[in-house]
Design an enzyme around this catalytic site. Structure first.
Site, PDB file in Angstrom:
ATOM      1  N   GLY A 223      33.984  47.701  54.990  1.00  0.00           N
ATOM      2  CA  GLY A 223      34.747  47.032  56.462  1.00  0.00           C
ATOM      3  C   GLY A 223      33.941  45.782  56.829  1.00  0.00           C
ATOM      4  O   GLY A 223      32.868  45.119  56.544  1.00  0.00           O
ATOM      5  N   SER A 224      34.749  45.716  58.331  1.00  0.00           N
ATOM      6  CA  SER A 224      34.308  44.854  59.312  1.00  0.00           C
ATOM      7  C   SER A 224      32.955  45.191  59.601  1.00  0.00           C
ATOM      8  O   SER A 224      32.537  46.600  59.522  1.00  0.00           O
ATOM      9  CB  SER A 224      34.836  44.790  60.705  1.00  0.00           C
ATOM     10  N   GLY A 228      31.962  48.889  60.807  1.00  0.00           N
ATOM     11  CA  GLY A 228      30.267  49.025  60.123  1.00  0.00           C
ATOM     12  C   GLY A 228      29.064  49.804  61.166  1.00  0.00           C
ATOM     13  O   GLY A 228      28.506  50.888  60.726  1.00  0.00           O
ATOM     14  N   GLU A 245      28.563  48.139  53.695  1.00  0.00           N
ATOM     15  CA  GLU A 245      29.329  46.302  53.712  1.00  0.00           C
ATOM     16  C   GLU A 245      30.051  45.989  54.413  1.00  0.00           C
ATOM     17  O   GLU A 245      31.248  45.911  53.970  1.00  0.00           O
ATOM     18  CB  GLU A 245      29.391  46.547  52.231  1.00  0.00           C
ATOM     19  N   CYS A 279      34.782  39.126  51.041  1.00  0.00           N
ATOM     20  CA  CYS A 279      33.131  39.010  51.889  1.00  0.00           C
ATOM     21  C   CYS A 279      32.700  37.647  51.417  1.00  0.00           C
ATOM     22  O   CYS A 279      31.507  37.871  52.325  1.00  0.00           O
ATOM     23  CB  CYS A 279      33.111  40.187  52.177  1.00  0.00           C
ATOM     24  N   GLN A 326      45.774  38.513  60.917  1.00  0.00           N
ATOM     25  CA  GLN A 326      44.975  37.741  60.458  1.00  0.00           C
ATOM     26  C   GLN A 326      45.293  36.462  60.610  1.00  0.00           C
ATOM     27  O   GLN A 326      44.685  35.663  60.716  1.00  0.00           O
ATOM     28  CB  GLN A 326      45.041  38.213  59.571  1.00  0.00           C
ATOM     29  N   GLU A 378      32.733  34.994  61.741  1.00  0.00           N
ATOM     30  CA  GLU A 378      33.454  35.705  60.340  1.00  0.00           C
ATOM     31  C   GLU A 378      34.933  34.672  60.120  1.00  0.00           C
ATOM     32  O   GLU A 378      35.801  35.809  61.349  1.00  0.00           O
ATOM     33  CB  GLU A 378      33.637  36.675  59.193  1.00  0.00           C
TER      34      GLU A 378
END
Ligand code: NAD
Length: 476
Positions: A223-224, A228, A245, A279, A326, A378
Site C-alpha cells: 500500500g502507500s 506502511g 511494498e 506501483c 484519486q 507519487e
C-alpha cells in the site's frame, strides 16, 4: 439487501457494519454490500488463525499443495467470470482483469510446487562427529494487508506462500475491492480450506492497525508509504516480522540512440496503462536532448490514439481511476505542475464517457525539473512528466535522485549504457527496453529505499519471509 459476510474461523460472519462496493466505470452499478469487521472481529480472526496453525503446519506438504493447486485450477477455469468482476470493481479493462486472475492462478500453481519442494540444508560441522541440519519452520500467524490496484494478484502472492509453508493467515483487503477478495475466499473454501487456516476480514484500515499487528507473528503489507511507515512502527514495537511494498516514482530513461518506436510504447504502457495505478508505473520520463522533441511528439500522437472509457466496453485501452478522491488528487497534481512552471502538452481532462465514472485523459507535462513536487511525489494516476537530460550520466543521476527505488527502465541500443544502468540504478527492478511495469511471478519482487522494507516477495525468495530457519547440531 444481502450483505456478503467475512470468513472467520471457518464461519461466514456478519459484521458490525457494511460497505457498498461500486463500479468506478459506472457509479450507478453496485458490486455488492460487504460486511465490515470491527477491531474485535479482527482479533477474533487472529485467534482463529492461531488456533488452526498447529494442525495446519502438521499436515503433509501434499495436503497444502493440493489446496493451492485446486485453487489455481478453479481460478484459471473461471478467469473470464472473475476477471470481469475485477474489471467491474477495480476499473481494469477486460484483458487486464482476466490477465490478473490468470496471474493469481499461476501464483497458486507455483506455490503448490514450492510447498513440496522447499527444504533445508545438511552441512558437515567444523567440529568432529557433528552434523549440521538447517530446516525451515513456519513463522506462525501472518497478517496480510492489501491495496485495491491488484485485488487478486497481490492477495495471491501473499496468501499462497503463507499457506504453502505452514502458516495460517488473516487477509484484510482494501475497502475499495471487497468483492474480489470475497470471491477468492469462496474459491479457497470450495477447494478444501480448513477452518481458520485463512480468514477474510473486510474492514477499515484504521481498525486493522492495532488489531492485526498485536496478535500476529508477521505482517506483509502492500500500500502507500504513509500507511506502511505507521504499520512498521507498531510491528517493530510488537516484535512482529514485517515486509512492506509501497510506492514508487519510477524513471524511464530514453537515450538518443533508443529505438523511438520501442521507447514510445514503453512510456505509453508504463505510464498510462491500468490508468497509471501501478506501483511500477513510469512517472518520470527522462529524455536526452537529441531525441527529446521527436519522442514527445510521437508519444503525444500515441496518447491521442488511446480509447479511455468504461473498463468493459469493447476497444477500451484505459479504464477509470478507482474513485473521486484519486481523480481529484491527480487533477490537483496537474494544477501543482502548472504552478511549478511545467507545461501540460497532452490530455489531463476529467470527463464522463456515457456512464458516470472517474475517467481522465492521460496527462503529459513537459518542461519539468526533477525538484518539482510533480517529480518527487507519487501521483498514482495516468500522469507522466518529461525531464530533459544532457546525456546518459545526467539521466542516470536524475533517475537515482528520488526517495523511492522500485522500478527503473532505460531505452537504448547501447549495451554499454544498458549494462551500466542495470548495475548502477538504485532500484529493485531494472528494465531494459521494456516498460517499468510488467513482472514474472517466479522471481523476487521488491524495491529499495522508501519503496520497500524487509524481505522480498514472490518466487523462491518468498520462503525467507514466511519461514524461520532452524539450525540443528546433531552429534554422532
Ligand atoms: P493504502 O495504504 O491507503 O491502503 C492499503 C491497505 O492498507 C488497505 O487495505 C487499507 O485498508 C489498509 N490500511 C489503511 N490504513 C491502515 C492502518 N492504519 N492500519 C492498517 N491498515 C491500514 O494504499 P492504497 O491506496 O490501497 O494503494 C495504493 C498504494 O499502494 C500506492 O502508494 C501504490 O504505490 C502502492 N502499491 C504498492 C505495490 C508494491 O508492490 N510496491 C503494489 C501495489 C500498490
Amino acid at each position: 439487501m444481502t450483505v456478503k459476510p467475512n470468513l472467520i474461523g471457518g464461519q461466514w460472519r456478519e459484521g458490525s457494519s457494511s460497505i457498498e462496493s461500486i463500479n468506478p466505470s459506472d457509479t450507478r452499478e453496485s458490486i455488492g454490500h460487504y460486511a465490515l469487521a470491527d477491531a474485535a472481529q479482527m482479533r477474533e480472526a487472529v485467534s482463529a488463525a492461531r488456533a488452526a496453525q498447529p494442525a495446519w503446519s502438521a499436515t503433509t506438504t501434499q495436503v497444502r499443495s493440493d489446496l493451492l493447486l485446486k485453487t489455481s485450477i478453479e481460478l484459471a477455469a473461471r478467469k473470464e467470470e472473475i476477471g470481469e468482476l475485477v474489471s467491474r470493481e477495480a476499473g481494469k479493462t477486460r484483458a487486464e482483469g482476466i490477465g490478473e486472475v490468470l496471474r493469481a492462478s499461476q501464483i497458486f500453481q507455483f506455490f503448490a510446487g514450492e510447498a513440496v519442494r522447499y527444504g533445508g540444508e545438511n552441512l558437515p560441522s567444523v567440529r568432529p562427529n557433528i552434523n549440521v541440519q538447517i530446516s525451515r519452520d513456519p513463522v506462525g500467524v501472518v497478517a496480510l494487508i492489501t491495496p485495491w490496484n491488484f485485488p487478486i494478484a497481490i492477495a495471491a502472492w501473499k496468501l499462497a506462500p503463507a499457506l504453502a509453508f505452514g502458516n495460517t493467515a488473516v487477509l484484510k483487503p482494501s475497502e475499495e475491492t471487497p468483492g474480489v477478495a470475497w470471491e477468492l475466499f469462496r474459491v479457497l473454501e470450495r477447494n478444501g480450506l480448513p477452518a481458520g487456516v485463512a480468514n477474510l476480514i473486510n474492514g477499515r484500515g484504521a481498525d486493522a492497525g492495532e488489531a492485526l499487528v498485536e496478535g500476529v507473528d508477521a505482517l506483509s503489507f502492500t500500500g502507500s508509504v504513509r500507511t506502511g511507515r505507521r504499520l512498521a512502527q507498531s510491528a517493530i514495537a510488537n516484535m512482529v516480522r514485517v515486509q512492506l511494498e509501497m510506492g514508487g516514482k519510477n524513471p524511464l530513461v530514453v537515450l538518443d540512440d533508443a529505438d523511438l518506436g520501442v521507447a514510445v510504447e514503453c512510456a505509453l504502457n508504463g505510464s498510462f496503462f491500468s490508468a497509471g495505478q501501478r506501483c511500477t508505473a513510469s512517472s518520470r520520463l527522462i529524455v536526452t536532448e537529441a531525441i527529446h522533441d521527436r519522442f514527445v511528439d510521437a508519444l503525444r500522437k500515441r496518447m491521442r490514439s488511446l480509447k479511455i472509457g468504461h473498463a468493459l466496453a469493447a476497444g477500451t485501452d484505459i479504464g477509470p481511476l478507482i474513485n473521486q478522491r484519486q481523480l481529484d488528487m491527480v487533477q490537483g497534481y496537474i494544477r501543482t505542475g502548472r504552478d511549478e512552471g511545467a507545461e501540460l502538452v497532452e490530455g489531463g481532462e476529467a470527463f464522463q464517457s456515457g456512464t458516470p465514472g472517474f475517467f481522465m485523459q492521460p496527462a503529459l507535462m513537459t518542461a519539468t525539473s526533477n525538484g518539482m513536487r510533480i517529480n518527487r511525489e507519487e501521483v498514482f494516476g495516468p500522469f507522466a512528466t518529461v525531464i530533459r537530460a544532457a546525456d546518459y550520466d545526467e539521466a542516470l543521476a536524475l533517475a537515482n535522485d528520488t526517495e523511492y527505488g522500485l522500478s527503473a527502465g532505460i531505452c537504448t541500443s547501447s549495451h554499454k549504457h544498458a549494462n551500466h544502468f542495470r548495475q548502477h540504478v538504485k532500484s529493485g527492478l531494472a528494465m531494459i527496453n521494456l516498460p517499468t511495469a510488467g513482472l514474472d511471478y517466479h522471481v523476487p519482487f521488491g524495491g529499495t529505499r522508501a519503496s520497500s522494507y524487509g524481505q522480498r516477495e514472490q518466487g523462491t525468495y518468498a520462503v525467507d519471509f514466511y519461514t524461520n530457519s532452524k539450525t540443528a547440531y546433531v552429534g554422532y
